[in-house]
Motif scaffolding. Structure first.
Motif, PDB file in Angstrom:
ATOM      1  N   HIS A 139      19.570 -13.435 -26.151  1.00 22.68           N
ATOM      2  CA  HIS A 139      19.002 -14.686 -26.653  1.00 22.68           C
ATOM      3  C   HIS A 139      17.848 -14.414 -27.622  1.00 22.68           C
ATOM      4  N   PHE A 140      16.944 -13.503 -27.255  1.00 22.79           N
ATOM      5  CA  PHE A 140      15.791 -13.245 -28.121  1.00 22.79           C
ATOM      6  C   PHE A 140      16.232 -12.823 -29.520  1.00 22.79           C
ATOM      7  N   PHE A 141      17.242 -11.959 -29.599  1.00 19.42           N
ATOM      8  CA  PHE A 141      17.689 -11.463 -30.905  1.00 19.42           C
ATOM      9  C   PHE A 141      18.843 -12.288 -31.487  1.00 19.42           C
ATOM     10  N   SER A 142      19.044 -13.520 -30.997  1.00 22.19           N
ATOM     11  CA  SER A 142      20.125 -14.367 -31.504  1.00 22.19           C
ATOM     12  C   SER A 142      19.801 -14.990 -32.852  1.00 22.19           C
ATOM     13  N   GLN A 143      18.603 -14.824 -33.327  1.00 23.96           N
ATOM     14  CA  GLN A 143      18.215 -15.267 -34.668  1.00 23.96           C
ATOM     15  C   GLN A 143      17.344 -14.174 -35.280  1.00 23.96           C
ATOM     16  N   PRO A 144      17.094 -14.238 -36.590  1.00 22.62           N
ATOM     17  CA  PRO A 144      16.292 -13.180 -37.229  1.00 22.62           C
ATOM     18  C   PRO A 144      14.923 -13.026 -36.568  1.00 22.62           C
ATOM     19  N   VAL A 145      14.457 -11.777 -36.539  1.00 24.52           N
ATOM     20  CA  VAL A 145      13.176 -11.433 -35.923  1.00 24.52           C
ATOM     21  C   VAL A 145      12.365 -10.629 -36.926  1.00 24.52           C
ATOM     22  N   LYS A 146      11.082 -10.899 -36.992  1.00 22.86           N
ATOM     23  CA  LYS A 146      10.151 -10.126 -37.820  1.00 22.86           C
ATOM     24  C   LYS A 146       9.193  -9.415 -36.874  1.00 22.86           C
ATOM     25  N   ALA A 147       8.881  -8.166 -37.171  1.00 27.43           N
ATOM     26  CA  ALA A 147       7.960  -7.403 -36.326  1.00 27.43           C
ATOM     27  C   ALA A 147       6.923  -6.703 -37.201  1.00 27.43           C
ATOM     28  N   TRP A 148       5.756  -6.501 -36.615  1.00 26.47           N
ATOM     29  CA  TRP A 148       4.658  -5.794 -37.262  1.00 26.47           C
ATOM     30  C   TRP A 148       4.191  -4.721 -36.299  1.00 26.47           C
ATOM     31  N   GLY A 149       3.947  -3.527 -36.817  1.00 26.80           N
ATOM     32  CA  GLY A 149       3.578  -2.461 -35.907  1.00 26.80           C
ATOM     33  C   GLY A 149       2.709  -1.403 -36.537  1.00 26.80           C
ATOM     34  N   MET A 150       2.319  -0.446 -35.679  1.00 25.04           N
ATOM     35  CA  MET A 150       1.515   0.687 -36.127  1.00 25.04           C
ATOM     36  C   MET A 150       1.790   1.874 -35.222  1.00 25.04           C
ATOM     37  N   PHE A 151       1.645   3.056 -35.790  1.00 18.40           N
ATOM     38  CA  PHE A 151       1.702   4.300 -35.034  1.00 18.40           C
ATOM     39  C   PHE A 151       0.290   4.850 -34.966  1.00 18.40           C
ATOM     40  N   GLN A 152      -0.149   5.172 -33.737  1.00 17.18           N
ATOM     41  CA  GLN A 152      -1.459   5.782 -33.543  1.00 17.18           C
ATOM     42  C   GLN A 152      -1.284   7.186 -32.988  1.00 17.18           C
ATOM     43  N   LYS A 153      -2.036   8.119 -33.565  1.00 20.62           N
ATOM     44  CA  LYS A 153      -2.074   9.469 -33.021  1.00 20.62           C
ATOM     45  C   LYS A 153      -2.715   9.418 -31.642  1.00 20.62           C
ATOM     46  N   ARG A 154      -2.599  10.483 -30.890  1.00 16.65           N
ATOM     47  CA  ARG A 154      -3.137  10.462 -29.522  1.00 16.65           C
ATOM     48  C   ARG A 154      -4.644  10.268 -29.475  1.00 16.65           C
ATOM     49  N   ASN A 155      -5.350  10.533 -30.574  1.00 12.79           N
ATOM     50  CA  ASN A 155      -6.806  10.307 -30.608  1.00 12.79           C
ATOM     51  C   ASN A 155      -7.151   8.856 -30.965  1.00 12.79           C
ATOM     52  N   GLY A 156      -6.122   8.019 -31.196  1.00  9.08           N
ATOM     53  CA  GLY A 156      -6.338   6.606 -31.505  1.00  9.08           C
ATOM     54  C   GLY A 156      -6.299   6.263 -32.977  1.00  9.08           C
ATOM     55  N   GLU A 157      -6.324   7.266 -33.847  1.00  6.68           N
ATOM     56  CA  GLU A 157      -6.294   7.013 -35.285  1.00  6.68           C
ATOM     57  C   GLU A 157      -4.958   6.377 -35.685  1.00  6.68           C
ATOM     58  N   VAL A 158      -5.035   5.270 -36.456  1.00  2.34           N
ATOM     59  CA  VAL A 158      -3.820   4.637 -36.971  1.00  2.34           C
ATOM     60  C   VAL A 158      -3.315   5.481 -38.139  1.00  2.34           C
ATOM     61  N   ALA A 159      -2.128   6.063 -37.968  1.00  2.00           N
ATOM     62  CA  ALA A 159      -1.560   6.943 -38.989  1.00  2.00           C
ATOM     63  C   ALA A 159      -0.624   6.198 -39.926  1.00  2.00           C
ATOM     64  N   LYS A 160       0.008   5.129 -39.424  1.00  6.16           N
ATOM     65  CA  LYS A 160       0.965   4.395 -40.240  1.00  6.16           C
ATOM     66  C   LYS A 160       1.118   2.987 -39.708  1.00  6.16           C
ATOM     67  N   ARG A 161       1.209   2.026 -40.624  1.00  3.88           N
ATOM     68  CA  ARG A 161       1.511   0.641 -40.284  1.00  3.88           C
ATOM     69  C   ARG A 161       2.870   0.301 -40.885  1.00  3.88           C
ATOM     70  N   PHE A 162       3.533  -0.709 -40.322  1.00  2.72           N
ATOM     71  CA  PHE A 162       4.846  -1.070 -40.845  1.00  2.72           C
ATOM     72  C   PHE A 162       5.234  -2.494 -40.472  1.00  2.72           C
ATOM     73  N   GLU A 163       6.208  -3.013 -41.210  1.00  2.00           N
ATOM     74  CA  GLU A 163       6.855  -4.288 -40.903  1.00  2.00           C
ATOM     75  C   GLU A 163       8.332  -4.007 -40.728  1.00  2.00           C
ATOM     76  N   VAL A 164       8.988  -4.822 -39.881  1.00  2.00           N
ATOM     77  CA  VAL A 164      10.416  -4.661 -39.622  1.00  2.00           C
ATOM     78  C   VAL A 164      11.076  -6.032 -39.670  1.00  2.00           C
ATOM     79  N   ASN A 165      12.183  -6.125 -40.375  1.00  2.00           N
ATOM     80  CA  ASN A 165      13.032  -7.303 -40.330  1.00  2.00           C
ATOM     81  C   ASN A 165      14.285  -6.926 -39.562  1.00  2.00           C
ATOM     82  N   ILE A 166      14.636  -7.761 -38.574  1.00  7.25           N
ATOM     83  CA  ILE A 166      15.754  -7.455 -37.686  1.00  7.25           C
ATOM     84  C   ILE A 166      16.732  -8.618 -37.689  1.00  7.25           C
TER      85      ILE A 166
END
Length: 180
Positions: free
Chosen positions: A36-63
């Protein structure tokens, strides 16, 4: 050498003791229905953090999703903060009793997931490209449905049992009845 092996064994045992059973969330609402959740288009926003907490990369996803027989196909299109792009197509198969299996080109073997209450827990290995190299990472992925249209995801990435970073994602269903 003995000290190093002892330290590695200790780290692995501590990491394995911190796992929460997804059934702990069985009574949590709203109940997460993956299809049900993925029964319509989904937009996502995210980030990858290194183990020390530093944000190494941000991204958007269309699903976008579609059904193929019993399978749920999720077509994910990533755009990263450095301008790079990536596509991952998941084939998700219901296994009964809230269990799912998943495959994608960069997933090693089969991802295994289970839904309980408002929560989906995935475990899988992912081939992660970094520069000119590719690393096989263990992914411990937790998704929590907050309301009918909002999902929060936390993923612990590790190599040899040692955490190398975390991914945080916020998903929002797009379409009728949601803010875009």
């Amino acid at each position: 050498m003995t000290r190093i092996l002892l330290l590695l064994a200790l780290l692995l045992s501590v990491a394995s003791c911190t796992s929460v059973d997804v059934d702990r969330y069985a009574d949590q609402q709203p109940a997460f229905n993956l299809e049900h959740f993925f029964s319509q288009p989904v937009k996502a926003w995210g980030m990858f953090q290194k183990r020390n907490g530093e944000v190494a990369k941000r991204f958007e996803v269309n699903i976008v999703s579609r059904r193929e027989g019993n399978n749920l196909i999720l077509d994910e299109r990533f755009v990263y903060s450095d301008g790079s792009r990536q596509r991952r197509v998941w084939t998700l198969t219901p296994e009964g009793q809230g269990r799912w299996s998943g495959r994608a080109d960069d997933v090693v073997g089969v991802a295994k997931g289970q839904v309980a209450g408002n929560t989906l827990h995935w475990r899988y290995r992912l081939n992660l490209p970094v520069g000119d190299s590719t690393y096989e990472m263990s992914m411990d992925d937790w998704m929590y449905l907050m309301d009918e249209d909002t999902l929060i995801n936390r993923t612990r990435m590790s190599k040899f049992g040692v955490e190398v970073g975390q991914v945080t994602l916020f998903f929002r269903r797009q379409g009728v009845g949601t803010s875009q």
